[in-house]
Design a protein around this motif. Structure first.
Motif, PDB file in Angstrom:
ATOM      1  N   THR A  15       0.847  -1.187   0.000  1.00 57.39           N
ATOM      2  CA  THR A  15       0.000   0.000   0.000  1.00 57.39           C
ATOM      3  C   THR A  15       0.886   1.240   0.000  1.00 57.39           C
ATOM      4  O   THR A  15       2.059   1.179   0.391  1.00 57.39           O
ATOM      5  N   ALA A  16       0.338   2.362  -0.438  1.00 55.38           N
ATOM      6  CA  ALA A  16       1.084   3.616  -0.426  1.00 55.38           C
ATOM      7  C   ALA A  16       1.121   4.154   1.000  1.00 55.38           C
ATOM      8  O   ALA A  16       0.078   4.345   1.623  1.00 55.38           O
ATOM      9  N   ARG A  17       2.318   4.376   1.517  1.00 57.34           N
ATOM     10  CA  ARG A  17       2.471   4.911   2.862  1.00 57.34           C
ATOM     11  C   ARG A  17       3.341   6.168   2.805  1.00 57.34           C
ATOM     12  O   ARG A  17       4.343   6.199   2.091  1.00 57.34           O
ATOM     13  N   PRO A  18       2.989   7.189   3.597  1.00 57.89           N
ATOM     14  CA  PRO A  18       3.896   8.346   3.681  1.00 57.89           C
ATOM     15  C   PRO A  18       5.182   7.933   4.384  1.00 57.89           C
ATOM     16  O   PRO A  18       5.191   7.035   5.243  1.00 57.89           O
ATOM     17  N   GLU A  19       6.294   8.566   4.046  1.00 66.63           N
ATOM     18  CA  GLU A  19       7.577   8.192   4.632  1.00 66.63           C
ATOM     19  C   GLU A  19       7.741   8.848   6.003  1.00 66.63           C
ATOM     20  O   GLU A  19       8.590   9.714   6.222  1.00 66.63           O
TER      21      GLU A  19
END
Length: 398
Positions: A15-19
């Motif tokens: 999934t897209a996760r903020p860093e």
């Protein structure tokens, strides 16, 4: 062989996760490794009903960890017996099977219904579910779900889940056949964008299933444990289902779920159902601590009152920005954006230190801690007001 070079690379990219790396939580707030604070109105997708790191859960885990982690599910243990008894006493059900996740509990409900059909209904196995429904990510629960994005994945699916339309009793009636054993639904479809089954529909559904000798299964993974202002959402409609599943909030942040059934529906034979960690005393100790807090009438009333306050503030926000309706119940609410701008709002709110969720492109979902304060609600509303003003200005320029 390829070695991960970035700290994030070792985790599978699902999934897209903020860093950002979160390192601490307390109540309605999270802190990252740069000491930035975030006001959290997602709470792990309704996993933390008492907020982050609640003292009662931490103390229960610490105390139980010193006594017994797990003796094996082949033996009884105190916390699982106590939690099962408490859940039975506060619901319409007679027996409990503990699991580790909502998907596992729903898988168990499907198996229980199919066993019921095999024993009592000439092998009936079909379970009517609903368009837009979400029941988990095992193969069977994905098949039971009515999520469009799941349709092309992991074929072939598990058969036997015809889909009806929510709040349309005739669509259910048309699907019933000699192969039908049960109807399964969420009282509020959370992942679809917070679409409630009406109380009247649930009453009609209960009457229809009883008339046709079918089991009624309520998936309360997201709505259970006080989320709607009652301990279980089915109580709003004044009905008594045959089977219920719980997850998310029951553990207060740790992996715990439950399958509850009436004596009539409880038909597993020895060896039919199990699981290595199911009902382990560590997780059940956390569940006992959560239920002791949430099950109090004053606590549930506060959830209902706070939900009405959040709803009124969201209505004001919607009116100011020309947005749509507010859907849901208690502290499971959604704001209809009327435009596919959910992802942009989530990203800008995150940058401003507020966590909200967009389960559909035109929807924001709000699932805060059940003990969220009015001051925290107003802070979230102020942030969204600012973000929506910027988004509106950008759209007008474009």
């Amino acid at each position: 062989m390829t070695n991960a070079t970035h700290p994030f690379d070792a985790l599978m990219d699902i999934t897209a996760r903020p860093e950002v790396v979160f390192v601490r939580g307390a109540g309605s707030y999270l802190w990252d490794d740069n000491r930035n604070r975030y006001l959290d109105f997602v709470q792990g997708w309704a996993v933390n009903p008492l907020g982050h790191a609640p003292t009662v859960v931490a103390e229960a885990l610490a105390a139980q960890a010193k006594r017994l982690l797990t003796p094996s599910p082949a033996f009884f243990n105190g916390p699982s017996l106590q939690l099962a008894k408490a859940l039975v006493e506060q619901s319409c059900f007679d027996q409990v099977f503990f699991a580790n996740s909502g998907a596992e509990a729903n898988e168990g409900a499907i198996k229980l219904a199919r066993k019921f059909g095999a024993k009592y209904k000439n092998g009936a196995h079909e379970i009517i579910t609903f368009e837009g429904g979400f029941h988990g990510r095992t193969l069977a629960t994905m098949s039971a779900s009515g999520k469009k994005a799941f349709e092309p994945l992991f074929e072939p699916k598990v058969p036997g889940f015809p889909k009806a339309k929510l709040n349309d009793i005739e669509s259910v009636r048309r699907l019933i056949s000699a192969s039908t054993v049960a109807v399964m639904l969420e009282p509020i479809q959370g992942e679809a964008g917070v679409w409630p089954a009406t109380d009247e529909f649930l009453k009609e559904l209960r009457a229809l299933t009883q008339q046709r000798g079918l089991l009624l299964i309520v998936d309360e993974i997201q709505t259970g444990m006080g989320r709607t202002g009652k301990l279980f959402a089915y109580e709003h409609a004044g009905i008594e289902p045959d089977i219920m599943t719980l997850g998310k909030g029951i553990g207060g942040g740790v992996p715990l779920a439950a399958l509850l059934a009436t004596e009539h529906a409880s038909c597993f034979d020895h060896g039919d159902q199990g699981g290595t960690f199911n009902g382990n005393p560590l997780m059940c100790a956390a569940g006992l601590a959560v239920l002791a807090q949430i099950g109090q009438p004053d606590f549930l009333k506060s959830v209902a009152d706070t939900g009405l306050f959040l709803e009124s503030e969201l209505q004001r926000l919607s009116s100011r920005h020309g947005l749509g309706d507010i859907r849901g119940r208690g502290l499971l609410l959604a704001l209809d954006l009327k435009m596919p701008i959910g992802a942009a709002i989530v990203a800008q709110a995150f940058a401003a230190g507020v966590l909200v969720n967009s389960p559909q492109p035109d929807t924001l979902r709000f699932i805060p801690a059940l003990n969220v304060t009015r001051e925290e609600i107003l802070a979230m509303i102020d942030c969204l007001d600012t973000v929506l003003t910027k988004v509106g200005a950008a759209r007008r320029v474009a």
